[in-house]
Scaffold this motif. Structure first.
Motif, PDB file in Angstrom:
ATOM      1  N   GLU A   1      -6.554  18.394   4.476  1.00 22.78           N
ATOM      2  CA  GLU A   1      -7.486  18.653   4.017  1.00 22.78           C
ATOM      3  C   GLU A   1      -8.405  17.687   4.373  1.00 22.78           C
ATOM      4  O   GLU A   1     -10.166  17.951   5.151  1.00 22.78           O
ATOM      5  CB  GLU A   1      -7.354  18.458   2.596  1.00 22.78           C
ATOM      6  CG  GLU A   1      -8.504  19.535   1.733  1.00 22.78           C
ATOM      7  CD  GLU A   1      -8.319  19.291  -0.198  1.00 22.78           C
ATOM      8  OE1 GLU A   1      -8.798  19.447  -0.261  1.00 22.78           O
ATOM      9  OE2 GLU A   1      -6.604  18.914  -0.358  1.00 22.78           O
ATOM     10  N   SER A   2      -8.147  16.715   4.608  1.00 21.08           N
ATOM     11  CA  SER A   2      -9.285  15.145   4.204  1.00 21.08           C
ATOM     12  C   SER A   2      -9.877  15.247   5.799  1.00 21.08           C
ATOM     13  O   SER A   2     -10.998  15.363   6.159  1.00 21.08           O
ATOM     14  CB  SER A   2      -8.293  14.020   4.177  1.00 21.08           C
ATOM     15  OG  SER A   2      -9.251  12.799   4.620  1.00 21.08           O
TER      16      SER A   2
ATOM     17  N   PRO B   1      -5.275  24.524  -0.501  1.00 19.25           N
ATOM     18  CA  PRO B   1      -6.420  23.804  -0.591  1.00 19.25           C
ATOM     19  C   PRO B   1      -7.002  23.756   1.006  1.00 19.25           C
ATOM     20  O   PRO B   1      -7.777  23.768   0.830  1.00 19.25           O
ATOM     21  CB  PRO B   1      -5.520  22.477  -0.670  1.00 19.25           C
ATOM     22  CG  PRO B   1      -4.340  23.033  -1.781  1.00 19.25           C
ATOM     23  CD  PRO B   1      -4.041  24.185  -1.303  1.00 19.25           C
ATOM     24  N   LEU B   2      -6.575  23.922   1.454  1.00 23.32           N
ATOM     25  CA  LEU B   2      -6.598  23.796   2.996  1.00 23.32           C
ATOM     26  C   LEU B   2      -7.167  25.155   3.410  1.00 23.32           C
ATOM     27  O   LEU B   2      -8.715  25.470   4.482  1.00 23.32           O
ATOM     28  CB  LEU B   2      -5.607  24.496   3.969  1.00 23.32           C
ATOM     29  CG  LEU B   2      -4.535  22.905   3.576  1.00 23.32           C
ATOM     30  CD1 LEU B   2      -3.490  22.736   4.887  1.00 23.32           C
ATOM     31  CD2 LEU B   2      -4.881  21.396   3.695  1.00 23.32           C
TER      32      LEU B   2
ATOM     33  N   ILE C   1       0.052  -1.026  -0.283  1.00 26.13           N
ATOM     34  CA  ILE C   1      -0.253  -0.056   0.091  1.00 26.13           C
ATOM     35  C   ILE C   1       1.327   1.045   0.255  1.00 26.13           C
ATOM     36  O   ILE C   1       2.260   1.229   0.711  1.00 26.13           O
ATOM     37  CB  ILE C   1      -0.803   0.262   1.176  1.00 26.13           C
ATOM     38  CG1 ILE C   1      -1.825  -1.586   1.342  1.00 26.13           C
ATOM     39  CG2 ILE C   1      -1.382   0.922   0.890  1.00 26.13           C
ATOM     40  CD1 ILE C   1      -0.820  -2.669   2.029  1.00 26.13           C
ATOM     41  N   THR C   2       0.359   2.407  -0.846  1.00 30.13           N
ATOM     42  CA  THR C   2       1.388   3.671  -0.991  1.00 30.13           C
ATOM     43  C   THR C   2       0.365   4.850  -1.199  1.00 30.13           C
ATOM     44  O   THR C   2      -0.754   4.371  -0.983  1.00 30.13           O
ATOM     45  CB  THR C   2       2.654   3.607  -2.058  1.00 30.13           C
ATOM     46  OG1 THR C   2       3.102   4.224  -1.376  1.00 30.13           O
ATOM     47  CG2 THR C   2       1.827   3.512  -3.382  1.00 30.13           C
ATOM     48  N   GLY C   3       0.239   5.480  -1.094  1.00 29.78           N
ATOM     49  CA  GLY C   3      -0.453   6.827  -1.317  1.00 29.78           C
ATOM     50  C   GLY C   3      -0.136   8.122  -0.580  1.00 29.78           C
ATOM     51  O   GLY C   3       1.459   7.750   0.038  1.00 29.78           O
ATOM     52  N   THR C   4       0.027   8.743  -0.575  1.00 31.27           N
ATOM     53  CA  THR C   4       0.385  10.530  -0.440  1.00 31.27           C
ATOM     54  C   THR C   4       0.118  10.273   0.941  1.00 31.27           C
ATOM     55  O   THR C   4       0.568  11.170   2.237  1.00 31.27           O
ATOM     56  CB  THR C   4       0.044  11.738  -1.309  1.00 31.27           C
ATOM     57  OG1 THR C   4       0.742  11.619  -2.449  1.00 31.27           O
ATOM     58  CG2 THR C   4       0.793  12.956  -0.170  1.00 31.27           C
ATOM     59  N   ALA C   5      -1.444   9.759   1.612  1.00 32.93           N
ATOM     60  CA  ALA C   5      -2.327  10.163   2.354  1.00 32.93           C
ATOM     61  C   ALA C   5      -2.720   8.764   2.628  1.00 32.93           C
ATOM     62  O   ALA C   5      -3.525   8.397   1.609  1.00 32.93           O
ATOM     63  CB  ALA C   5      -2.684  11.563   2.923  1.00 32.93           C
TER      64      ALA C   5
ATOM     65  N   GLN D   1     -13.445  16.811   7.231  1.00 29.55           N
ATOM     66  CA  GLN D   1     -14.442  14.812   7.665  1.00 29.55           C
ATOM     67  C   GLN D   1     -14.847  15.405   9.605  1.00 29.55           C
ATOM     68  O   GLN D   1     -15.668  15.637  10.116  1.00 29.55           O
ATOM     69  CB  GLN D   1     -13.229  13.633   8.343  1.00 29.55           C
ATOM     70  CG  GLN D   1     -13.122  13.130   7.179  1.00 29.55           C
ATOM     71  CD  GLN D   1     -11.784  12.335   7.832  1.00 29.55           C
ATOM     72  OE1 GLN D   1     -12.951  10.841   8.180  1.00 29.55           O
ATOM     73  NE2 GLN D   1     -10.980  11.987   7.230  1.00 29.55           N
ATOM     74  N   ALA D   2     -13.877  16.582  10.260  1.00 29.96           N
ATOM     75  CA  ALA D   2     -14.255  17.094  11.786  1.00 29.96           C
ATOM     76  C   ALA D   2     -15.339  17.690  11.290  1.00 29.96           C
ATOM     77  O   ALA D   2     -15.894  18.592  10.157  1.00 29.96           O
ATOM     78  CB  ALA D   2     -12.990  17.939  12.479  1.00 29.96           C
TER      79      ALA D   2
END
Length: 435
Positions: free
Chosen positions: A310-311, A335-336, A104-108, A315-316
């Motif tokens: 950003e995620s 983006p933030l 598994i990989t990814g930036t987040a 979500q919060a």
């Protein structure tokens, strides 16, 4: 076990120590090098029977720590003398060729997805162990697993020659580690090495909006639907437990199904659905650690990448008092700002670059200044709670700090623990608060 001659462990971080323990257990006495070994490192190497290296010599295999740049001068010189440069993951695949690896990989989201896949596979009766970039090192778990679920960083994926992953996952691709890779294109190329050894019949799970060239079968996911490859819906997003992101859940579900198919095991949607409902979030990754009245306290100390922050903001539950600080690593703030609009009522700035980050966000903020990390976090947590109205308030105090932890803390985990202690102290001292 024969690695072909003299072996050098280059770098004694978490990964390097795992390599050292594994080689010793296999009866291999290696050489080691580290620029700043701790007394504990030196004692461990002596205990394991490994010798300090002379970098003027020649070695057949060099197992380099992920944090050592691929173009490091020492590695170039060693390679010029005939050494093969590999990493821990390639070593594990070479020495345990019969062990299936899910990568598994990814930036987040790669760590959370890794843990979730392992949980799903264990629920299906497999002895699945997670490791790699997430604790513990991969080599610590390979002999206690039917299948190893491996979190892979871009650094690790630079050193995986010939690695075949029957099942691979890319959670997303954003921007990170430009100081190491030099460009977004190079960073993404390193991430896409996860597919390099795949062949027909293997499976790559990837976001629906991310086209990837690979010989493997590609399976797309979206955060809006939790379904098996055949289209059968397992759960709705609303049924997921707190702290489990829908995109991670969708990717994990498809990867678990593909792994079960690869191993010739039955896929039971009801078992997978039950495992998703009871899934436990990874400590330190968007985890609710306290509740005071109508105010929740969420720790996401590892959220330093733009895509991860950003995620967290999306979500919060709003209104949000957002704790921002640490050491700035050049995050893209645009983006933030968009994610925070209409959701964040106050930024609480702390640490070395907290105020600069807050000013760059252009949101209402206040600054907490303190000498130590614990004092900073205690002040930030209280300021966040008060920004939401205190005892009569509502919303979320969110630690998604943008900056790294290295100004006042050893690592993101220590920063997260400091946040938790500060929350518990606030809960214990809040007027009228019960157990």
């Amino acid at each position: 076990m024969n690695l072909g001659g003299r072996v050098l462990i280059y770098g004694l971080g978490r990964s390097g120590r795992g390599v050292a323990r594994f080689l010793s257990k296999e009866g291999v006495r290696a050489f080691w090098h580290d620029l700043r070994p701790t007394p504990e490192d030196e004692a461990l190497m002596e205990q394991l029977g490994h010798q300090r290296a002379d970098l003027g010599g020649s070695y057949d295999v060099v197992v380099a720590a992920p944090g050592v740049p691929i173009d490091h001068r020492d590695l170039s010189v060693l390679a010029g003398r005939g050494a093969e440069i590999i990493g821990e993951v390639a070593l594990a695949a070479r020495l345990r060729p019969g062990l299936p690896l899910v990568g598994i990989t990814g930036t987040a989201g790669k760590g959370s997805t890794t843990v979730l896949i392992a949980q799903l596979l264990r629920a299906c009766g497999l002895r699945a162990r997670e490791g790699g970039n997430i604790d513990p090192p991969l080599l610590d778990v390979v002999d206690d697993a039917e299948v190893a679920v491996v979190e892979l960083s871009s650094f690790q994926l630079e050193r995986v020659p010939g690695l075949r992953l029957p099942v691979a996952v890319i959670t997303n691709l954003g921007v990170d580690h430009l100081d190491r890779h030099g460009s977004v294109e190079n960073y993404h190329a390193a991430k896409l090495n996860i597919t390099a050894g795949q062949r027909g019949g293997d499976v790559l799970v990837r976001p629906a909006d991310l086209p990837v060239r690979t010989q493997a079968q590609t399976v797309a996911f979206t955060p809006e639907r939790l379904a098996l490859r055949g289209g059968q819906e397992v759960l709705t997003v609303a049924e997921l437990p707190p702290g489990v992101h829908p995109a991670n859940a969708a990717a994990a579900l498809l990867a678990a199904e593909a792994t079960l198919h690869f191993l010739g095991r039955e896929v039971d949607p009801e078992v997978l659905a039950g495992a998703l409902r009871s899934a436990q979030p990874v400590r330190g990754r968007f985890e609710t650690v306290g509740q005071l009245g109508a105010v929740s306290f969420i720790e996401d100390s590892i959220a330093t990448r733009t895509i991860a922050v950003e995620s967290a903001l999306r979500q919060a539950p709003p209104p949000i008092a957002w704790l921002v600080g640490g050491r700035d690593k050049g995050a893209d703030l645009a983006p933030l700002r968009a994610a925070a609009e209409g959701r964040v009522v106050r930024v609480i700035a702390f640490g070395e670059d907290g105020e600069a980050l807050a000013r760059g966000l252009g949101l209402p903020f206040e600054v907490v200044r303190a000498e130590t990390g614990d004092e900073s976090m205690t002040g930030a947590v209280r300021a966040g709670w008060e920004a939401l109205g205190g005892a009569g308030g509502a919303g979320t105090v969110l630690l998604a700090p943008v900056g790294t932890s290295f100004d006042q803390f050893r690592d993101y985990q220590q920063r997260g623990e400091s946040f938790r202690r500060a929350v518990q102290a606030l809960l214990a001292g809040a007027p009228g608060d019960g157990a």
